[in-house]
Enzyme design. Structure first.
Site, PDB file in Angstrom:
ATOM      1  N   ASP A  19       0.806  -1.225   0.000  1.00 15.06           N
ATOM      2  CA  ASP A  19       0.000   0.000   0.000  1.00 15.06           C
ATOM      3  C   ASP A  19       0.837   1.272   0.000  1.00 15.06           C
ATOM      4  O   ASP A  19       0.377   2.329   0.415  1.00 15.06           O
ATOM      5  CB  ASP A  19      -0.942   0.010   1.201  1.00 15.06           C
ATOM      6  CG  ASP A  19      -0.200  -0.132   2.526  1.00 15.06           C
ATOM      7  OD1 ASP A  19       1.035  -0.266   2.517  1.00 15.06           O
ATOM      8  OD2 ASP A  19      -0.866  -0.108   3.585  1.00 15.06           O
TER       9      ASP A  19
ATOM     10  N   LYS B 204       6.967   4.822  19.163  1.00 19.20           N
ATOM     11  CA  LYS B 204       6.367   6.128  19.471  1.00 19.20           C
ATOM     12  C   LYS B 204       7.115   6.857  20.588  1.00 19.20           C
ATOM     13  O   LYS B 204       6.545   7.187  21.635  1.00 19.20           O
ATOM     14  CB  LYS B 204       4.886   5.947  19.825  1.00 19.20           C
ATOM     15  CG  LYS B 204       4.056   5.394  18.679  1.00 19.20           C
ATOM     16  CD  LYS B 204       2.593   5.275  19.031  1.00 19.20           C
ATOM     17  CE  LYS B 204       1.807   4.736  17.841  1.00 19.20           C
ATOM     18  NZ  LYS B 204       0.361   4.598  18.137  1.00 19.20           N
TER      19      LYS B 204
ATOM     20  N   ASP C 249       2.416   6.418   2.201  1.00 20.44           N
ATOM     21  CA  ASP C 249       1.486   5.348   2.543  1.00 20.44           C
ATOM     22  C   ASP C 249       0.100   5.807   2.100  1.00 20.44           C
ATOM     23  O   ASP C 249      -0.376   6.858   2.516  1.00 20.44           O
ATOM     24  CB  ASP C 249       1.530   5.119   4.055  1.00 20.44           C
ATOM     25  CG  ASP C 249       0.342   4.310   4.557  1.00 20.44           C
ATOM     26  OD1 ASP C 249      -0.319   3.640   3.745  1.00 20.44           O
ATOM     27  OD2 ASP C 249       0.079   4.352   5.768  1.00 20.44           O
TER      28      ASP C 249
END
Length: 347
Positions: A106, A157, A217
């Protein structure tokens, strides 16, 4: 060398575009994203493909079949339920041999696959991960490396003070087959949270390939519009279109009235009809067999095949999916239009 495409994603954030289409089948300049990526891979001489599917797999199988008409040899493996990146790779083990490539199906990027393969071999790595840079890595899992481009840590993160890296996984990998021995079978496995930390712990060499200048993306309708604008601007190579200095491509079979105003960058596909005093562009893509009526206006939009934009209608910053009609003198702004409904695009 074989290439495995991970094509099982549900494309939830891309809805309604993916309501009836697997994410890799969403059209880019009129052809499925997956076909575009296979075309690019073939330009590097790689034509043995494995497709790992999950969501609406029959749509992918039916389109590509055995790959012969695309000049490739294609095998399929289907996940009954999502297995995660590493689990999907393990699931395709019977098709993989020696060194192999893996792609998230993708994404669009300008990564030089031949150069990445050379880099992987020079480093003698078990795994090489292509990376891309982001302004705010706190929303991602970042990758840290030493001066020799070998990975030293993965941090999920991180807060600003927790890592100096702004490199994230770009979804393109080169693996040695031995990696399959370190992925458990029969269950979902996260490559970022399980496999990579395990390989680091065991002392295997993992390298970062940091030569990606374009990466996207295809995650949301907004990004779907953006990738087409980027293609029109020449930021990412797709197809062999000659846009010329004005960034205007009009197919030979298109019929454009002399009084129409075509403002580049713009792409006009096969058998498109554009009526008198219509305005098309900038940043607009019209797929095959689209119709733009008298005085209609389409800008900053992607219009799929067999769409009818009637007289005086306006389409701005929108995705109009196949077979839709924009009624006379109506407006569609910041939306995705399907045959049955309209959905807003976050701007």
């Amino acid at each position: 060398m074989k290439a495995l495409f991970l094509a099982g994603g549900f494309g939830t954030r891309l809805r309604p575009i993916t309501n009836d289409l697997p994410k890799p089948m969403v059209p880019i300049m009129g052809k499925p994203l997956l076909e575009r990526n296979i075309e690019r891979l073939k330009s590097y001489g790689i034509d043995e493909i494995v497709l790992s599917t999950c969501y609406k797999p029959h749509k992918i199988d039916k389109y590509f079949e055995d790959g012969e008409k695309f000049g490739a040899k294609i095998n399929y493996i289907t996940e009954e339920e999502p297995l995660g990146t590493a689990g999907a790779i393990k699931n395709a083990e019977k098709f993989l041999s020696d060194t192999f490539l893996v792609f998230n199906a993708d994404i669009l990027s300008d990564i030089d696959i031949a150069d990445m393969i050379r880099f992987h071999k020079e480093k003698g790595a078990m795994a090489t991960i292509a990376v891309t840079r982001v302004d705010n890595p706190s929303a991602y899992g970042v990758i840290e490396h030493d001066d020799d481009s070998f990975i030293t840590a993965f941090k999920e993160k991180p807060k600003p003070h927790e890592s100096k890296s702004n490199l994230i996984n770009a979804g393109v990998y080169i693996f040695e087959r031995e990696i399959l021995n370190h992925i458990p079978g029969g269950r979902a496995v996260s490559i970022e949270r399980e496999t990579y930390p395990l390989l680091l712990e065991k002392g295997f060499k993992m390298a970062v390939y940091d030569k990606c200048s374009y990466w996207l993306d295809l995650g949301t309708p907004g990004k779907y519009l953006k990738v087409h604008k980027d293609i029109l601007k020449g930021l990412v190579p797709i197809g062999n279109y000659d846009f010329g200095e004005n960034r205007v491509f009009i197919s030979e079979s298109a019929k454009v009235d002399r009084s129409a105003n075509i403002r580049g960058p713009v792409y006009i596909g096969e058998n498109v009809v554009i009526g008198p005093s219509a305005v098309v562009g900038p940043n607009t893509v019209l797929f095959d067999n689209a119709f733009v009526g008298v005085g209609a206006k389409v800008e900053d939009s992607v219009v799929w095949d067999n769409v009818n934009v009637e007289k005086g209608a306006k389409v701005m910053n929108s995705v109009i999916m196949s077979n839709c009609t924009i009624d006379k003198d109506s407006e569609r702004c910041n939306s995705v239009l399907t045959e049955n409904s309209s959905h807003p695009i976050a701007v």
